[in-house]
Design an enzyme around this catalytic site. Structure first.
Site, PDB file in Angstrom:
ATOM      1  N   HIS A 161      83.890  49.268  81.676  1.00 14.94           N
ATOM      2  CA  HIS A 161      82.537  50.052  82.375  1.00 14.94           C
ATOM      3  C   HIS A 161      82.764  49.845  83.608  1.00 14.94           C
ATOM      4  CE1 HIS A 161      80.078  51.574  79.227  1.00 14.94           C
ATOM      5  NE2 HIS A 161      80.067  50.553  78.464  1.00 14.94           N
ATOM      6  N   GLN A 182      75.586  50.822  83.682  1.00 16.36           N
ATOM      7  CA  GLN A 182      74.850  51.344  82.500  1.00 16.36           C
ATOM      8  C   GLN A 182      73.171  51.368  82.767  1.00 16.36           C
ATOM      9  OE1 GLN A 182      76.910  48.803  79.070  1.00 16.36           O
ATOM     10  NE2 GLN A 182      76.346  50.617  78.036  1.00 16.36           N
ATOM     11  N   GLY A 189      76.362  43.432  74.456  1.00 20.56           N
ATOM     12  CA  GLY A 189      76.677  43.597  76.101  1.00 20.56           C
ATOM     13  C   GLY A 189      76.287  44.589  76.771  1.00 20.56           C
ATOM     14  N   CYS A 218      78.361  51.579  71.838  1.00 18.49           N
ATOM     15  CA  CYS A 218      78.036  51.314  73.181  1.00 18.49           C
ATOM     16  C   CYS A 218      76.493  51.669  73.413  1.00 18.49           C
ATOM     17  CB  CYS A 218      79.055  52.331  74.187  1.00 18.49           C
ATOM     18  SG  CYS A 218      78.420  52.140  75.788  1.00 18.49           S
ATOM     19  N   LEU A 219      75.807  50.963  74.151  1.00 23.15           N
ATOM     20  CA  LEU A 219      74.136  51.198  74.167  1.00 23.15           C
ATOM     21  C   LEU A 219      74.368  52.370  75.118  1.00 23.15           C
ATOM     22  CD1 LEU A 219      72.808  47.741  75.099  1.00 23.15           C
ATOM     23  CD2 LEU A 219      72.869  48.852  72.971  1.00 23.15           C
ATOM     24  N   HIS A 245      85.487  45.617  76.692  1.00 22.69           N
ATOM     25  CA  HIS A 245      84.687  46.760  76.492  1.00 22.69           C
ATOM     26  C   HIS A 245      83.788  46.807  77.979  1.00 22.69           C
ATOM     27  CE1 HIS A 245      81.636  49.978  74.623  1.00 22.69           C
ATOM     28  NE2 HIS A 245      81.085  49.507  75.704  1.00 22.69           N
ATOM     29  N   GLU A 246      82.948  45.841  78.185  1.00 25.64           N
ATOM     30  CA  GLU A 246      82.077  45.536  79.338  1.00 25.64           C
ATOM     31  C   GLU A 246      83.133  45.746  80.720  1.00 25.64           C
ATOM     32  OE1 GLU A 246      79.292  46.202  78.810  1.00 25.64           O
ATOM     33  OE2 GLU A 246      79.177  45.611  76.733  1.00 25.64           O
TER      34      GLU A 246
HETATM   35 NI    NI Z   1      79.187  50.178  76.491  1.00 32.13          NI
END
Ligand code: NI
Length: 155
Positions: free
Chosen positions: A136, A51, A46, A90-91, A132-133
């Protein structure tokens, strides 16, 4: 294909509240393409627009199930059920994972790339990714809700 640089934890951008998308135009479609390219390039499940430094309410998810690539514009959580506890990363923080409790089933309402509203229900990993997304988009990170940081031997 356009892989964008991923904004990392510690940068102010990730703490900002993103703005709703109002125009469902080519610019949005290019953003969606770049977000998917960036997510797949980083082997993520995701990615949210902040991000890659874009403060718009846009999310892409692919947990490698039957849904394939999911694009969510202006997503909102309608309902949550149950509970799951598990490892989450998380990326924007490569190499780190935390133990995070999330609902096990989540229903969201969002718009597609043309602006049409739809609802989506996800369970397990998809429910976790949705939470999670969407967090963000409000400047929230999983480290805000994690129970503890996981070491490699815990996984
Ligand atoms: Ni994330």
């Amino acid at each position: 294909m356009a892989v964008r640089d991923i904004v990392l934890f510690g940068e102010e951008t990730l703490r900002k509240v993103s703005h709703p998308v109002e125009k469902f135009n080519l610019r949005l479609h290019l953003l969606l393409r770049d977000m998917a390219d960036t997510m797949y390039d980083a082997d993520g499940v995701g990615l949210a627009a902040p991000q890659i430094g874009i403060l718009r309410r846009v999310v892409v998810i692919d947990v490698q199930d039957d849904h394939g690539l999911i694009e969510l514009i202006n997503p909102e959580i309608l309902s949550m059920e149950g509970e799951q506890a598990g490892a989450e990363g998380c990326l924007s923080k490569p190499g780190r994972r935390g133990w995070v409790v999330r609902p096990n089933k989540v229903t969201v309402r969002a718009q597609d790339r043309k602006g049409n509203f739809f609802e989506l229900t996800g369970e397990g990993l998809l429910a976790r990714a949705l939470c999670h997304e969407i967090d963000h988009l409000d400047g929230k990170l999983y480290i805000d809700v994690e129970d503890h940081e996981m070491t490699e031997d815990e996984e």
